[in-house]
Design a protein around this motif. Structure first.
Motif, short mmCIF file in Angstrom:
data_model
loop_
_atom_site.label_atom_id
_atom_site.label_comp_id
_atom_site.label_asym_id
_atom_site.label_seq_id
_atom_site.Cartn_x
_atom_site.Cartn_y
_atom_site.Cartn_z
N LEU A 146 -21.26 -43.09 0.51
CA LEU A 146 -20.43 -41.97 0.10
C LEU A 146 -18.99 -42.40 -0.11
O LEU A 146 -18.32 -41.92 -1.04
N LEU A 147 -18.50 -43.30 0.72
CA LEU A 147 -17.14 -43.81 0.54
C LEU A 147 -17.02 -44.58 -0.77
O LEU A 147 -16.00 -44.49 -1.47
N ALA A 148 -18.07 -45.32 -1.13
CA ALA A 148 -18.08 -46.03 -2.41
C ALA A 148 -18.00 -45.05 -3.58
O ALA A 148 -17.36 -45.33 -4.61
N CYS A 149 -18.65 -43.88 -3.41
CA CYS A 149 -18.57 -42.85 -4.46
C CYS A 149 -17.14 -42.36 -4.67
O CYS A 149 -16.79 -41.93 -5.77
N LEU A 150 -16.34 -42.41 -3.64
CA LEU A 150 -14.94 -41.99 -3.77
C LEU A 150 -14.06 -43.11 -4.28
O LEU A 150 -13.20 -42.89 -5.14
#
Length: 414
Positions: A49-53
């Protein structure tokens, strides 16, 4: 401002494939980690999810740092044939302001919804009832978990399920119906579960989740990863609470009571009934044997390779002026070229290839013959004709720019 709109618009568009890549990789990896500890799966889901940001954020910043001047040099030096989808790009580029405006409107609505939720929690903290006995028991459990901050307990009449909110000044909101109806030992197990969230600072992660959900609301992978994070987080909290009370079945029974009451979950706070209650109960009663899985290593390497490949392709595309659209002629302004009288009498024919310079205003400000028709009169007439046409100027990141175009005039007699 226009540069910001263009960079944001293309970052949002590119995240369609970026998010799909991250989500697919995370799904494969989590599938192969079925026997891993919930904390490990939780960490992987959070990283995804952090990579998505971070990925679209990096693309946005990189696009702004590139600057329009550098991209303009690349655009003017490029050959038109390298843009096989120029019409599609032109359509997308021209609609980027509308796209970004719609995105901002949705982000604003979702942010307002989240703000109302946080305001409700703050109000419940101020107006909620006190219970000296359960406040003391909560403090004792917090001390056993090593929580040094004061954790406040509030009894709320209108609340459906116990929730935890706050980081610096954490608060546990407990429904009045639970305090009145649930056996004390089961209520204590639920309090232990809520304190597990406090000890792990899960509220901060939950806030970050909401930020990602708000900014990237249009991508299903974001919502799937966020749900997976909440599910794994509840399993981790259950494990901590079970160790604290020493009776996993007590917490399982408390969760079973919650399931029967069909309490609703809260998104902006951490609720005891989050995740799949059936799976959580099964995990408490008969925990799965933890085992290593070498396939997870292969999945991790595959995900990393896919992400690097996608990033390399994205960077390669970014080096080209992808957001540049060529000049488009307005045929209404063009008139049929005047055939020179001498060439017409001599029945001269041929094809002349012109290169002409279209300014930012859309007017032709210069031309030259790239390939002659073999007749100077026809070449000159073609240059005069093209200079009478008006164009929709080429655009680079939404700004009109000067560009060189090519066109052929075919002189033929029928």
């Amino acid at each position: 401002m226009n540069d910001i709109i263009q960079a944001a618009g293309w970052a949002l568009i590119h995240f369609l494939w970026q998010g799909a890549l991250i989500g697919a990789g995370a799904a494969v990896l989590l599938r192969m980690m079925g026997g891993a500890r919930p904390g490990t799966r939780y960490a992987v889901s959070c990283a995804a999810l952090l990579a998505c940001l971070l990925w679209p954020a990096y693309e946005f910043v990189a696009a702004l740092e590139a600057g329009p001047s550098k991209l303009q040099v690349l655009a003017l030096a490029a050959v038109e044939s390298i843009y096989p989808h120029s019409e599609l790009l032109a359509g997308i580029d021209n609609r980027l302001p509308l796209l970004v405006s719609a995105w901002l409107a949705c982000v604003g609505a979702l942010a307002l919804r989240s703000a109302f939720g946080l305001a409700w929690i703050a109000r419940a903290r101020r107006t909620g009832g006190h219970n000296g006995h359960w406040q003391l028991r909560l403090s004792q459990l917090a001390a056993r978990l090593g929580i040094r901050r004061e954790v406040t307990l509030r009894i709320v009449e209108t609340l459906a399920s116990p929730i935890t909110a706050g980081w610096w000044r954490p608060v546990v909101l407990m429904p009045a119906a639970l305090v009145a109806r649930m056996p004390p030992e089961l209520l204590e197990a639920l309090l232990a579960h809520e304190l597990a969230h406090v000890r792990r600072h899960d509220f901060l992660v939950n806030l970050l989740q909401n930020v990602v959900e708000i900014l990237l609301f249009y991508h299903p992978a974001v919502w799937w990863l966020s749900r997976r994070i909440r599910h794994e987080r509840e399993l981790v909290a259950d494990s901590i609470a079970a160790d604290l009370t020493g009776e996993p079945r007590r917490l399982a029974l408390a969760l079973s009571e919650l399931e029967k009451m069909q309490f609703a979950s809260q998104r902006l706070a951490l609720a005891a009934d989050g995740g799949d209650l059936t799976q959580r109960i099964r995990q408490l009663v008969a925990p799965q044997q933890q085992r290593g899985n070498w396939k997870a290593v292969l999945a991790t390497l595959g995900l990393a390779a896919a992400c690097l490949s996608g990033y390399a392709n994205a960077r390669t595309d970014a080096n080209l002026p992808a957001a540049r659209t060529p000049a488009i002629v307005d045929f209404k302004t063009c008139s049929k070229p005047h055939w020179p009288k001498k060439d017409l009498q001599a029945e001269h024919t041929g094809t002349v290839t012109l290169s002409f310079h279209v300014g930012e205003s859309g007017k032709v400000i210069g031309s030259k013959v790239v390939k002659s028709s073999g007749h100077p009169g026809l070449d000159k007439a073609a240059r005069v004709g093209i200079e009478k046409c008006s164009f929709i100027p080429a655009k680079l990141r939404g700004k009109a720019v000067a560009s060189w175009q090519q066109m052929q005039y075919v002189w033929t007699l029928e």
